[in-house]
Scaffold this motif. Sequence first.
Motif, PDB file in Angstrom:
ATOM      1  N   VAL A  75      16.005 -19.171   6.547  1.00  0.00           N
ATOM      2  CA  VAL A  75      15.507 -18.896   7.968  1.00  0.00           C
ATOM      3  C   VAL A  75      16.076 -17.857   8.562  1.00  0.00           C
ATOM      4  CG1 VAL A  75      15.326 -19.822  10.285  1.00  0.00           C
ATOM      5  CG2 VAL A  75      14.838 -21.298   8.527  1.00  0.00           C
ATOM      6  N   ALA A  76      17.426 -17.738   8.190  1.00  0.00           N
ATOM      7  CA  ALA A  76      18.281 -16.523   8.610  1.00  0.00           C
ATOM      8  C   ALA A  76      17.700 -15.249   7.744  1.00  0.00           C
ATOM      9  CB  ALA A  76      19.611 -16.843   8.658  1.00  0.00           C
ATOM     10  N   LEU A  77      17.395 -15.507   6.512  1.00  0.00           N
ATOM     11  CA  LEU A  77      17.181 -14.579   5.967  1.00  0.00           C
ATOM     12  C   LEU A  77      15.811 -13.763   6.142  1.00  0.00           C
ATOM     13  CD1 LEU A  77      17.366 -12.598   3.032  1.00  0.00           C
ATOM     14  CD2 LEU A  77      16.363 -14.390   1.802  1.00  0.00           C
ATOM     15  N   SER A  78      14.766 -14.543   6.622  1.00  0.00           N
ATOM     16  CA  SER A  78      13.528 -14.010   6.880  1.00  0.00           C
ATOM     17  C   SER A  78      13.857 -13.376   8.214  1.00  0.00           C
ATOM     18  CB  SER A  78      12.447 -15.207   7.327  1.00  0.00           C
ATOM     19  OG  SER A  78      12.113 -15.785   5.999  1.00  0.00           O
ATOM     20  N   GLY A  79      14.521 -13.750   9.065  1.00  0.00           N
ATOM     21  CA  GLY A  79      14.698 -13.270  10.455  1.00  0.00           C
ATOM     22  C   GLY A  79      15.672 -11.708  10.176  1.00  0.00           C
ATOM     23  N   ILE A  80      16.387 -11.593   9.008  1.00  0.00           N
ATOM     24  CA  ILE A  80      16.954 -10.421   8.859  1.00  0.00           C
ATOM     25  C   ILE A  80      16.058  -9.210   8.249  1.00  0.00           C
ATOM     26  CG2 ILE A  80      18.765  -9.054   7.475  1.00  0.00           C
ATOM     27  CD1 ILE A  80      20.440 -11.681   7.726  1.00  0.00           C
ATOM     28  N   GLU A 130       9.194 -10.971   7.251  1.00  0.00           N
ATOM     29  CA  GLU A 130       8.324 -11.847   6.266  1.00  0.00           C
ATOM     30  C   GLU A 130       7.746 -10.753   5.385  1.00  0.00           C
ATOM     31  OE1 GLU A 130       7.983 -14.765   6.062  1.00  0.00           O
ATOM     32  OE2 GLU A 130       9.123 -15.785   7.717  1.00  0.00           O
ATOM     33  N   GLY A 131       7.840 -11.073   4.141  1.00  0.00           N
ATOM     34  CA  GLY A 131       7.008 -10.182   3.266  1.00  0.00           C
ATOM     35  C   GLY A 131       7.739  -9.006   2.766  1.00  0.00           C
ATOM     36  N   ARG A 132       8.952  -8.867   3.129  1.00  0.00           N
ATOM     37  CA  ARG A 132       9.741  -7.791   2.536  1.00  0.00           C
ATOM     38  C   ARG A 132      10.545  -7.915   1.346  1.00  0.00           C
ATOM     39  NH1 ARG A 132      10.611  -3.932   2.475  1.00  0.00           N
ATOM     40  NH2 ARG A 132      12.415  -3.007   3.389  1.00  0.00           N
ATOM     41  N   LEU A 153      18.631  -1.741  -0.269  1.00  0.00           N
ATOM     42  CA  LEU A 153      18.505  -2.428  -1.804  1.00  0.00           C
ATOM     43  C   LEU A 153      16.874  -2.543  -1.714  1.00  0.00           C
ATOM     44  CD1 LEU A 153      21.207  -5.007  -2.488  1.00  0.00           C
ATOM     45  CD2 LEU A 153      20.827  -3.010  -3.349  1.00  0.00           C
ATOM     46  N   LEU A 154      16.150  -2.696  -0.684  1.00  0.00           N
ATOM     47  CA  LEU A 154      14.732  -3.068  -0.686  1.00  0.00           C
ATOM     48  C   LEU A 154      13.763  -1.849  -0.575  1.00  0.00           C
ATOM     49  CD1 LEU A 154      14.603  -6.171   1.559  1.00  0.00           C
ATOM     50  CD2 LEU A 154      14.085  -6.004  -0.948  1.00  0.00           C
ATOM     51  N   ARG A 155      14.705  -0.422  -0.368  1.00  0.00           N
ATOM     52  CA  ARG A 155      13.763   0.822  -0.146  1.00  0.00           C
ATOM     53  C   ARG A 155      13.099   1.062  -1.436  1.00  0.00           C
ATOM     54  NH1 ARG A 155      18.157   4.852   1.868  1.00  0.00           N
ATOM     55  NH2 ARG A 155      18.201   3.337   3.624  1.00  0.00           N
ATOM     56  N   HIS A 156      11.831   1.416  -1.320  1.00  0.00           N
ATOM     57  CA  HIS A 156      11.097   1.847  -2.351  1.00  0.00           C
ATOM     58  C   HIS A 156      10.820   0.713  -3.447  1.00  0.00           C
ATOM     59  CE1 HIS A 156      11.730   5.656  -0.813  1.00  0.00           C
ATOM     60  NE2 HIS A 156      12.909   5.693  -1.141  1.00  0.00           N
ATOM     61  N   VAL A 157      10.955  -0.501  -3.153  1.00  0.00           N
ATOM     62  CA  VAL A 157      11.060  -1.824  -4.075  1.00  0.00           C
ATOM     63  C   VAL A 157       9.419  -2.195  -3.708  1.00  0.00           C
ATOM     64  CG1 VAL A 157      11.390  -4.246  -4.379  1.00  0.00           C
ATOM     65  CG2 VAL A 157      13.230  -2.529  -4.007  1.00  0.00           C
ATOM     66  N   GLU A 158       8.601  -2.450  -4.509  1.00  0.00           N
ATOM     67  CA  GLU A 158       7.212  -2.851  -4.490  1.00  0.00           C
ATOM     68  C   GLU A 158       7.067  -4.290  -4.311  1.00  0.00           C
ATOM     69  OE1 GLU A 158       3.052  -2.341  -4.152  1.00  0.00           O
ATOM     70  OE2 GLU A 158       4.599  -0.785  -4.519  1.00  0.00           O
ATOM     71  N   VAL A 159       6.809  -4.973  -3.202  1.00  0.00           N
ATOM     72  CA  VAL A 159       6.733  -6.091  -2.569  1.00  0.00           C
ATOM     73  C   VAL A 159       5.555  -6.847  -3.181  1.00  0.00           C
ATOM     74  CG1 VAL A 159       6.813  -7.972  -0.677  1.00  0.00           C
ATOM     75  CG2 VAL A 159       7.779  -5.586  -0.506  1.00  0.00           C
ATOM     76  N   THR A 160       4.381  -6.457  -3.140  1.00  0.00           N
ATOM     77  CA  THR A 160       3.157  -7.225  -3.805  1.00  0.00           C
ATOM     78  C   THR A 160       2.572  -6.234  -4.632  1.00  0.00           C
ATOM     79  OG1 THR A 160       2.075  -6.368  -2.032  1.00  0.00           O
ATOM     80  CG2 THR A 160       2.988  -8.670  -1.623  1.00  0.00           C
ATOM     81  N   ASP A 161       1.656  -6.866  -5.757  1.00  0.00           N
ATOM     82  CA  ASP A 161       1.006  -6.235  -6.511  1.00  0.00           C
ATOM     83  C   ASP A 161      -0.457  -6.049  -5.977  1.00  0.00           C
ATOM     84  OD1 ASP A 161      -0.475  -5.200  -8.562  1.00  0.00           O
ATOM     85  OD2 ASP A 161       0.321  -6.522  -9.991  1.00  0.00           O
ATOM     86  N   HIS A 162      -0.705  -4.673  -5.286  1.00  0.00           N
ATOM     87  CA  HIS A 162      -1.726  -4.796  -4.494  1.00  0.00           C
ATOM     88  C   HIS A 162      -3.204  -5.060  -5.418  1.00  0.00           C
ATOM     89  CE1 HIS A 162       0.348  -3.926  -0.746  1.00  0.00           C
ATOM     90  NE2 HIS A 162       0.982  -2.934  -1.678  1.00  0.00           N
ATOM     91  N   ALA A 163      -2.871  -4.108  -6.634  1.00  0.00           N
ATOM     92  CA  ALA A 163      -4.266  -4.431  -7.234  1.00  0.00           C
ATOM     93  C   ALA A 163      -4.401  -5.787  -7.785  1.00  0.00           C
ATOM     94  CB  ALA A 163      -4.049  -3.595  -8.557  1.00  0.00           C
TER      95      ALA A 163
END
Length: 548
Positions: free
Chosen positions: A129-134, A137-139, A419-429
């Motif tokens: 829960v704390a992680l999602s708040g930081i 969602e979806g990051r 760390l999440l900069r330029h990380v592909e979260v989902t495979d859009h294709a």
Amino acid sequence: MEIFFTILILTLVVSLSGVATRILPFQVPLPLMQILLGALLAWPTFGLHVDFNPELFLVLFIPPLLFADGWKTPTREFIHHGREIIGLALMLVLVTVVGIGYLIYWMVPGIPLIPAFALAAVLSPTDAVALSGIVGEGRIPKKIMGILQGEALMNDASGLVSLKFAVAVAMGTMVFTVGGATFEFMKVAVGGLLAGIAVSLLYGRSLRLMSRWSGDEPATQIVLLFLLPFASYLIAEHIGVSGILAAVAAGMTITRSGVMRTAPLAMRLRANSVWAMLEFVFNGMVFLMLGLQLPGILQTSLAAAEIDPNVETWMLFMDIILVYFALILVRFLWLWAMKNISLRFLKKKPMEFGSYSTRELLIASFAGVRGAITLAGVLSIPLFLPDGSAFPARYELVFIAAGVILVSLLVGVVMLPILLRHVEVTDHAQAHKEERLARSTTAEVAIVAIQKMEERLLTDTNENIDDQLIKEVSSRVIGNLRRRADGRDDAGNSEMEENLERRFRLAALRSERAELYHLRATQQISNETLQKMLHDLDLLEALLIEKS
């Protein structure tokens, strides 16, 4: 009246916390904002004091939040990641309790070995829960977040059971043995899961009976659904097994039992809205309560440190930093070890960790933030031993645990976005391919259903409907579905057409609503008619908006 006013104030502050995060010129995660607001309320200027009863806190806030997390967790994905989740939620917790426990005993003067194990136990559970708040969602990539959520659901129980053992040994009520501890843990864990499943299945049967007696009245069914996590938790605790795992199991079972799938539309729509509101309030209350305790913890711990000749004030703050980074190091090394074990010994069916890059290992490490369970666990440590003497170094345990919670949140705010900069979260294709497949397949099934319904209506003598009208409406609906089913190479136009039709329908619904109010104002319809028609329009609008 004082309790009532306190609840109103806390609810108001939770509601305004979301507004506060938006109006600030810089971004502050919602959990940190709520902790800050709680600390401000507890400051002597405002003087809002709320007694923190850990047992009441666990019963009131944790079951519904874990139930909601279990409800949203896909059972198939949870089972698919079972090895990874067990490796983190069970094995890593044991490694943390032993390794960090000995480190605290060696590093922090005045903390005996068993209390050090108790502190390590309460620091082992992570908080999704704390992680999602930081991070929002979806990051975080799905292959990481799915495992982290499963870990957070399960390691609460293993951490609290470890704490229970440590406290029992410190209190002299039991003698620790590896075999006894293993048997007790298995009994508590498996019993909790079975209790949650049993209560949830019993609830499903009861709900069907209630539906027969009360009709499709959603209010009764939603209230029963709200009581389910509390019933699961309390029943499990009463029989001596894990109430936390029972609440998780109940949430995961309710999605597989078909209760929600077969529930009336009004209940499904209202239940989602009610649970979204309750999650927001309960999550906010958890972090607000954490903030409310901080000034008191800080004042009490610093005062005790001044009296203790073995402890200096600056050492307490250094202990927090060292313990936190030791937790991160142990977590990273464990993930790295599981990755290499998977690549070397599980080549036929490797674990998900085998595909993690170093950056993803770091993301999973810093994502292990601590939260409400850690605070509730450390504050549940008794004040006194059976002989009347004070529990050894309790103030240090509470201070370090509260500090680690804050540091984990603050470091997560800084490190995770980097760390999440330029990380592909989902495979859009892949997501687009799955969506096209689902739209096409469901359209084909719907066409068959409509054709069967058309045949039934044409042969049913009780239906007083013109045959030409039946064929005309059926052809129009099938035509729309056929374009969707055959639009594999032109899905964009099909989707654009449906979105345009949805916008027209929404515009029509809103104009109908305005006209209903006008008819009521001019006394052409009664208030009962107005409410009935508005309810129908609201359901239609909710369905159209949900699809958009």
